[in-house]
Design a protein around this motif. Structure first.
Motif, mmCIF file in Angstrom:
data_model
loop_
_atom_site.group_PDB
_atom_site.id
_atom_site.type_symbol
_atom_site.label_atom_id
_atom_site.label_comp_id
_atom_site.label_asym_id
_atom_site.label_seq_id
_atom_site.Cartn_x
_atom_site.Cartn_y
_atom_site.Cartn_z
ATOM 1 N N THR A 1 0.813 -1.221 0.000
ATOM 2 C CA THR A 1 0.000 0.000 0.000
ATOM 3 C C THR A 1 0.847 1.273 0.000
ATOM 4 O OG1 THR A 1 -0.113 -0.058 2.424
ATOM 5 C CG2 THR A 1 -1.867 -1.186 1.207
ATOM 6 N N THR A 2 2.135 1.139 -0.323
ATOM 7 C CA THR A 2 3.042 2.284 -0.235
ATOM 8 C C THR A 2 2.568 3.466 -1.070
ATOM 9 O OG1 THR A 2 4.900 0.779 0.122
ATOM 10 C CG2 THR A 2 5.419 3.034 -0.544
ATOM 11 N N ARG A 3 2.034 3.187 -2.265
ATOM 12 C CA ARG A 3 1.639 4.272 -3.171
ATOM 13 C C ARG A 3 0.122 4.395 -3.310
ATOM 14 N NH1 ARG A 3 5.865 3.069 -8.174
ATOM 15 N NH2 ARG A 3 7.750 2.873 -6.901
ATOM 16 N N TYR A 4 -0.610 3.809 -2.381
ATOM 17 C CA TYR A 4 -2.058 3.795 -2.501
ATOM 18 C C TYR A 4 -2.614 5.216 -2.645
ATOM 19 C CZ TYR A 4 -6.803 2.227 -1.965
ATOM 20 O OH TYR A 4 -8.123 1.954 -2.202
ATOM 21 N N PRO A 5 -3.593 5.459 -3.554
ATOM 22 C CA PRO A 5 -4.421 4.456 -4.229
ATOM 23 C C PRO A 5 -3.810 3.828 -5.481
ATOM 24 C CG PRO A 5 -5.192 6.628 -4.803
ATOM 25 C CD PRO A 5 -4.109 6.829 -3.780
ATOM 26 N N GLU A 6 -2.640 4.309 -5.929
ATOM 27 C CA GLU A 6 -1.975 3.608 -7.021
ATOM 28 C C GLU A 6 -1.384 2.300 -6.504
ATOM 29 O OE1 GLU A 6 -2.037 4.296 -10.237
ATOM 30 O OE2 GLU A 6 -3.431 5.871 -9.633
ATOM 31 N N ARG A 7 -1.145 1.373 -7.419
ATOM 32 C CA ARG A 7 -0.542 0.096 -7.042
ATOM 33 C C ARG A 7 0.667 -0.188 -7.914
ATOM 34 N NH1 ARG A 7 -2.445 -2.803 -3.187
ATOM 35 N NH2 ARG A 7 -4.580 -2.507 -2.419
ATOM 36 N N HIS A 8 1.690 -0.717 -7.266
ATOM 37 C CA HIS A 8 2.900 -1.150 -7.963
ATOM 38 C C HIS A 8 3.044 -2.647 -7.726
ATOM 39 C CE1 HIS A 8 6.845 -0.914 -9.759
ATOM 40 N NE2 HIS A 8 7.358 -1.530 -8.711
ATOM 41 N N TRP A 9 3.123 -3.419 -8.814
ATOM 42 C CA TRP A 9 3.118 -4.875 -8.720
ATOM 43 C C TRP A 9 4.530 -5.427 -8.850
ATOM 44 C CZ3 TRP A 9 -1.442 -7.070 -7.411
ATOM 45 C CH2 TRP A 9 -2.585 -6.277 -7.576
ATOM 46 N N GLU A 10 4.898 -6.285 -7.897
ATOM 47 C CA GLU A 10 6.214 -6.913 -7.882
ATOM 48 C C GLU A 10 6.057 -8.430 -7.933
ATOM 49 O OE1 GLU A 10 9.056 -5.432 -7.915
ATOM 50 O OE2 GLU A 10 8.689 -3.358 -7.264
ATOM 51 N N ALA A 11 7.056 -9.096 -8.511
ATOM 52 C CA ALA A 11 7.057 -10.559 -8.508
ATOM 53 C C ALA A 11 7.138 -11.062 -7.072
ATOM 54 C CB ALA A 11 8.232 -11.085 -9.322
ATOM 55 N N SER A 12 6.461 -12.170 -6.805
ATOM 56 C CA SER A 12 6.408 -12.723 -5.454
ATOM 57 C C SER A 12 6.660 -14.224 -5.500
ATOM 58 C CB SER A 12 5.039 -12.442 -4.823
ATOM 59 O OG SER A 12 4.921 -13.058 -3.561
ATOM 60 N N ALA A 13 7.197 -14.754 -4.406
ATOM 61 C CA ALA A 13 7.454 -16.196 -4.329
ATOM 62 C C ALA A 13 6.206 -16.973 -3.944
ATOM 63 C CB ALA A 13 8.567 -16.472 -3.320
ATOM 64 N N THR A 14 5.211 -16.290 -3.394
ATOM 65 C CA THR A 14 4.003 -16.968 -2.932
ATOM 66 C C THR A 14 2.762 -16.286 -3.489
ATOM 67 O OG1 THR A 14 3.894 -15.615 -0.928
ATOM 68 C CG2 THR A 14 5.121 -17.688 -0.797
ATOM 69 N N GLY A 15 1.668 -17.025 -3.473
ATOM 70 C CA GLY A 15 0.394 -16.484 -3.940
ATOM 71 C C GLY A 15 -0.700 -17.512 -3.745
ATOM 72 N N PRO A 16 -1.953 -17.123 -3.913
ATOM 73 C CA PRO A 16 -3.062 -18.057 -3.720
ATOM 74 C C PRO A 16 -3.105 -19.112 -4.818
ATOM 75 C CG PRO A 16 -3.863 -16.011 -4.665
ATOM 76 C CD PRO A 16 -2.413 -15.786 -4.335
ATOM 77 N N GLY A 17 -3.724 -20.247 -4.510
ATOM 78 C CA GLY A 17 -3.963 -21.252 -5.537
ATOM 79 C C GLY A 17 -5.057 -20.796 -6.480
ATOM 80 N N LEU A 18 -4.999 -21.226 -7.719
ATOM 81 C CA LEU A 18 -5.986 -20.787 -8.700
ATOM 82 C C LEU A 18 -7.392 -21.284 -8.371
ATOM 83 C CD1 LEU A 18 -4.089 -21.130 -12.099
ATOM 84 C CD2 LEU A 18 -4.672 -19.032 -10.877
ATOM 85 N N THR A 19 -7.496 -22.383 -7.637
ATOM 86 C CA THR A 19 -8.821 -22.919 -7.316
ATOM 87 C C THR A 19 -9.212 -22.679 -5.861
ATOM 88 O OG1 THR A 19 -7.892 -25.117 -6.867
ATOM 89 C CG2 THR A 19 -8.676 -24.686 -9.108
ATOM 90 N N ASP A 20 -8.450 -21.887 -5.129
ATOM 91 C CA ASP A 20 -8.855 -21.539 -3.765
ATOM 92 C C ASP A 20 -10.193 -20.811 -3.811
ATOM 93 O OD1 ASP A 20 -6.465 -22.581 -2.984
ATOM 94 O OD2 ASP A 20 -5.566 -20.688 -2.323
ATOM 95 N N GLY A 21 -11.116 -21.204 -2.946
ATOM 96 C CA GLY A 21 -12.420 -20.560 -2.910
ATOM 97 C C GLY A 21 -13.453 -21.170 -3.835
ATOM 98 N N TRP A 22 -13.069 -22.216 -4.593
ATOM 99 C CA TRP A 22 -14.045 -22.875 -5.452
ATOM 100 C C TRP A 22 -14.981 -23.724 -4.596
ATOM 101 C CZ3 TRP A 22 -12.656 -24.605 -11.022
ATOM 102 C CH2 TRP A 22 -11.950 -23.574 -11.675
ATOM 103 N N ALA A 23 -16.218 -23.867 -5.041
ATOM 104 C CA ALA A 23 -17.211 -24.666 -4.330
ATOM 105 C C ALA A 23 -17.594 -25.881 -5.171
ATOM 106 C CB ALA A 23 -18.451 -23.833 -4.025
ATOM 107 N N ASP A 24 -17.970 -26.954 -4.495
ATOM 108 C CA ASP A 24 -18.378 -28.197 -5.153
ATOM 109 C C ASP A 24 -19.900 -28.306 -5.077
ATOM 110 O OD1 ASP A 24 -18.885 -30.768 -6.007
ATOM 111 O OD2 ASP A 24 -17.184 -31.654 -4.950
ATOM 112 N N LEU A 25 -20.579 -27.910 -6.157
ATOM 113 C CA LEU A 25 -22.037 -27.926 -6.149
ATOM 114 C C LEU A 25 -22.592 -29.341 -6.045
ATOM 115 C CD1 LEU A 25 -23.024 -25.228 -8.800
ATOM 116 C CD2 LEU A 25 -23.092 -25.048 -6.312
#
Length: 242
Positions: free
Chosen positions: A168-192
């Motif tokens: 949030t250093t430049r908020y409301p602008e955002r600066h995106w940096e490469a990261s070693a971690t992140g959410p899974g692509l299917t996190d939050g999916w539901a099984d109907l």
């Protein structure tokens, strides 16, 4: 259905019944209202995005929004005209304070960054989270927020996973940096199928998502897109799962 075979106490609701869309809807609990409303984001089938809000207040709370009574969804607000989107995600931020963050994937493969604040409403940032670079376009993404810091994982058309982080250093602008971690692509999916909410033919595959909220003492909020292109929402009181 619950363990004893009875239907859950809350019905399946259609959100934005006049609006057909594409992709998975995105839901988050906000901070407005007596107990925190729900915010839902959906991609229009042809143009732009729709945002809706659910009045989570109790009927005994003072009625501040007579056009959206307690326990109902709003008619919806359309924004981001001029572009067609494949997926979008909404998040509650602590910055602003209490602004909303949106990441929206255009069908051209660029991942746009938006934010909402009182007054101006939704505004698109000049710097996208991921811009289309030749043929290396975004095909899927998932994001999480902690306070005001956003982490996102994208899968490109080359099959590569990229993880990005914005503080949030430049908020409301955002600066995106490469990261070693992140959410899974299917996190939050539901099984109907496991939830036994609808027949398979009544829902578009892979559009079901779930989130938690504190309304009614704790709810499991499940959303998906029906075969008719409309968004469905169903809330399960967590006490019924025990």
């Amino acid at each position: 259905m619950s363990k004893n075979g009875q239907m859950h106490s809350l019905s399946i609701l259609t959100v934005g019944p006049n609006h057909e869309g594409v992709g998975a809807p995105s839901l988050v609990q906000g901070v407005y209202g007596a107990v925190g409303n729900l915010e839902l984001l959906s991609c229009d089938r042809e143009d732009g995005l729709w945002v809706y809000w659910f009045n989570s207040d109790r009927e005994s709370d003072p009625c501040e929004t007579p056009d959206v009574p307690a326990g109902t969804w709003s008619a919806g607000l359309h924004f981001a005209s001029g572009a067609a989107y494949a997926e979008a995600q909404i998040m509650q931020s602590s910055e602003g304070p209490n602004h909303l963050e949106v990441l929206a994937l255009t069908r051209a493969g660029a991942l746009e960054s938006w934010f909402w604040s009182p007054g101006p409403g939704f505004q698109r940032r000049g710097t996208p989270a991921w811009s289309r670079d030749g043929a290396d376009r975004v095909e899927a993404f998932n994001a999480v927020i902690s306070g005001g810091q956003v982490s996102v994982t994208v899968r490109t058309s080359h099959g590569t996973l990229r993880r990005l982080h914005s503080d949030t250093t430049r908020y409301p602008e955002r600066h995106w940096e490469a990261s070693a971690t992140g959410p899974g692509l299917t996190d939050g999916w539901a099984d109907l199928a496991k939830l036994r909410l609808v027949e398979p033919a009544e829902a578009i595959p892979s559009t079901a998502r779930e989130a938690s909220s504190t309304r009614e003492g704790g709810m499991r909020e499940v959303t998906w897109r029906g075969a008719d292109g409309r968004v469905r929402h169903w809330g399960l009181p967590l006490r019924e799962e025990n």
